[in-house]
Design a protein around this motif. Structure first.
Motif, PDB file in Angstrom:
ATOM      1  N   TYR A   1       5.030  58.098  35.687  1.00  0.00           N
ATOM      2  CA  TYR A   1       6.256  57.332  35.899  1.00  0.00           C
ATOM      3  C   TYR A   1       7.016  57.093  34.600  1.00  0.00           C
ATOM      4  O   TYR A   1       8.217  56.826  34.625  1.00  0.00           O
ATOM      5  N   SER A   2       6.327  57.145  33.479  1.00  0.00           N
ATOM      6  CA  SER A   2       6.967  56.790  32.210  1.00  0.00           C
ATOM      7  C   SER A   2       7.977  57.840  31.754  1.00  0.00           C
ATOM      8  O   SER A   2       8.969  57.511  31.100  1.00  0.00           O
TER       9      SER A   2
ATOM     10  N   SER B   1      11.306  57.338  33.336  1.00  0.00           N
ATOM     11  CA  SER B   1      11.795  56.036  32.880  1.00  0.00           C
ATOM     12  C   SER B   1      12.429  56.149  31.497  1.00  0.00           C
ATOM     13  O   SER B   1      13.509  55.611  31.250  1.00  0.00           O
TER      14      SER B   1
ATOM     15  N   GLN C   1      11.459  63.742  38.789  1.00  0.00           N
ATOM     16  CA  GLN C   1      11.128  62.970  39.979  1.00  0.00           C
ATOM     17  C   GLN C   1      10.965  63.871  41.197  1.00  0.00           C
ATOM     18  O   GLN C   1      10.067  63.663  42.019  1.00  0.00           O
TER      19      GLN C   1
ATOM     20  N   MET D   1       8.471  54.945  43.752  1.00  0.00           N
ATOM     21  CA  MET D   1       9.072  55.579  42.591  1.00  0.00           C
ATOM     22  C   MET D   1      10.119  54.666  41.959  1.00  0.00           C
ATOM     23  O   MET D   1      10.160  54.492  40.729  1.00  0.00           O
TER      24      MET D   1
ATOM     25  N   ALA E   1       8.311  51.673  40.192  1.00  0.00           N
ATOM     26  CA  ALA E   1       7.568  52.023  38.986  1.00  0.00           C
ATOM     27  C   ALA E   1       8.496  52.378  37.827  1.00  0.00           C
ATOM     28  O   ALA E   1       8.304  51.915  36.692  1.00  0.00           O
ATOM     29  N   THR E   2       9.510  53.212  38.097  1.00  0.00           N
ATOM     30  CA  THR E   2      10.429  53.587  37.019  1.00  0.00           C
ATOM     31  C   THR E   2      11.248  52.388  36.541  1.00  0.00           C
ATOM     32  O   THR E   2      11.514  52.254  35.335  1.00  0.00           O
TER      33      THR E   2
END
Length: 491
Positions: free
Chosen positions: A227-228, A231, A336, A351, A354-355
């Motif tokens: 997820y990072s 982000s 993604q 998603m 988390a992002t």
């Protein structure tokens, strides 16, 4: 932060090391002109330091998770740990038929039979699905039970909401980043990461509320650090577009984002080895030519000056930042989509949550790291006018993302693309009226080329399909939804 000061310090250090290229008085020797202007050097320096900061934070977070939360990095441990834990409720957004009791019983029997089959295949790891709608609103229509008049009313609602939220968001963005507080005699708000943090924080609140209400099934295969990556790229793309407004006007920035197709295809090739039709390449070239015409001929877009009317040494700082925005944003969408393809049990809400959580924490740390947190808070406290701007800016961003999800799910990508194309034209027109941007005839020609190319691509993509997709996009087509989301979203 004084970007020019930072850049001059960096350049003086390099000059002392090299010993040539610059005279004793600091004048540039002929033939030794620096590649970047001080502003461009400062922007790239800040971008690079923040990127390295994010990499270090992700590594530290992964190491901590490996020691204290090993199940977050090892899906097999997560599966063993959750054997006796009831599964969250599986969410379906379709409306339940209310025609008669027999139909309801038949649907319930079919769901129970499906649940039994899934249990037999996965070892009693599937819970009974339950229908639920968020805030009492159905997220998806049933074409057999919903009257078309009602669907058209909701389509009109989506059109109005998308235009209202994103046009207002654009007007506020230009007001906050390119105008003084108070007007004429005041000071500029120069803390772009504060806007990024505000947007991501409100999106996190929205995602948390939707997770609590809808309770989608949590993915058991995603590793936390995956997820990072989107982000970080999402953070840097937002920061780049906000910073670009210092050097080019809002109409140019808005139209330039239509060129997003080119980096999206590039990232699709690199990350997913995707194939694109030939007309996409032609459309990208036409859009690029139209943007060049618009930006080079509009009276208000002399690249030798920034948004504050001050002379700049280098004319491409704003273009550089917009290119970085397109690059980072295209990576976000493609990564993604790749995650949804790889993890079939990953939901859009998970998603989004988390992002947003990663982005909120990273943007807050960035504000502390760059020593902009307290100056930004002090600016907001001292200027009451910006209070309402900040609130509406974040609310429009949050509600707009929810309406995007609602529109694509119910009416498909074609209708959504048409609405967002209209939004671009409306945003440019309102910006020209409110902030006095003058567009020449050549600029209008460039804008017409861009809009025409976008509409042509929409027509080619929709060949053989109905304009209104009454059944919307199914849940198993999350990559398509994410691609459309990022192709037209510019937050």
């Amino acid at each position: 932060m004084d970007f020019a000061t930072v850049a001059s310090i960096q350049r003086s250090l390099l000059d002392n090391i090299s010993g040539d290229g610059v005279g004793a008085a600091g004048t540039v020797i002929e033939g030794k002109q620096p590649l970047f202007s001080p502003s461009a050097e400062a922007e790239l320096y800040l971008l690079a330091t923040n990127f390295l900061l994010y990499v270090a934070l992700i590594i530290i977070t992964t190491l901590i998770a490996k020691v204290y939360f090993p199940e977050s990095l090892d899906p097999s441990l997560r599966a063993h740990a959750s054997v006796d834990v009831p599964e969250p409720v599986k969410v379906e957004y379709r409306r339940k038929s209310l025609s008669d009791d027999d139909e309801e019983e038949d649907e319930e029997d079919a769901r129970l039979l499906e649940m039994a089959e899934l249990k037999a295949q996965s070892g009693n790891n599937v819970s009974s699905p339950r229908r639920r709608s968020a805030f009492g609103v159905d997220f998806e229509f049933d074409q057999k039970t919903t009257p078309k008049l009602l669907v058209l009313k909701r389509l009109l609602f989506c059109c109005l909401m998308l235009n209202m939220t994103f046009v207002t968001w654009g007007v506020l963005q230009e007001r906050m980043l390119t105008r003084r507080y108070p007007r004429i005699t005041g000071e500029y708000f120069t803390y772009s990461y504060a806007l990024v943090f505000s947007n991501r924080f409100w999106t996190l609140l929205l995602a948390t509320a939707l997770l609590f209400l809808l309770q989608p099934q949590r993915s058991k295969s995603v590793i936390i650090y995956e997820y990072s990556f989107p982000s970080v790229s999402n953070l840097l793309s937002s920061w780049s577009q906000y910073e670009a407004l210092r050097y080019v006007s809002f109409p140019a920035t808005t139209l330039f984002k239509s060129f997003k197709l080119a980096p999206v295809m590039l990232m699709g090739k690199l990350l997913g080895n995707k194939e694109y039709p030939q007309y996409d390449y032609v459309v990208a070239l036409v859009i690029g030519g139209g943007i060049a015409l618009f930006m080079s001929s509009t009276d208000d877009l002399h690249f030798g000056y920034d948004a504050y009317g001050e002379k700049e040494e280098h004319t491409l700082t704003g273009i550089m930042l917009l290119c970085l925005y397109l690059l980072f944003d295209s990576f976000t969408g493609q990564w993604q989509s790749k995650m949804f393809t790889r993890h079939k049990d990953l939901s859009l809400l998970e998603m989004l949550f988390a992002t947003s959580a990663f982005s909120t924490v990273l943007s807050l740390i960035t504000l502390v790291h760059t020593k902009e947190l307290w100056p930004a808070l002090d600016f907001v406290v001292r200027h009451q006018e910006i209070h309402l701007h900040f609130f509406l800016f974040s609310i429009c961003s949050t509600i707009g993302q929810l309406v995007i999800f609602y529109t694509i799910k119910n009416f498909g990508a074609v209708v959504f693309a048409l609405i967002m194309t209209v939004r671009v034209l409306v945003s440019i027109a309102i910006s020209c009226v409110l902030y006095g941007h003058n567009v020449t005839s050549t600029g209008f020609l460039g804008m017409a080329l861009v809009v025409g190319a976008v509409l042509y691509r929409i027509k080619r993509k929709s060949e053989g399909e109905k304009l209104l997709r009454w059944a919307g996009i199914d849940d198993d087509k999350a990559p398509e939804l994410v691609n459309e989301w990022h192709e037209h979203l510019d937050m």
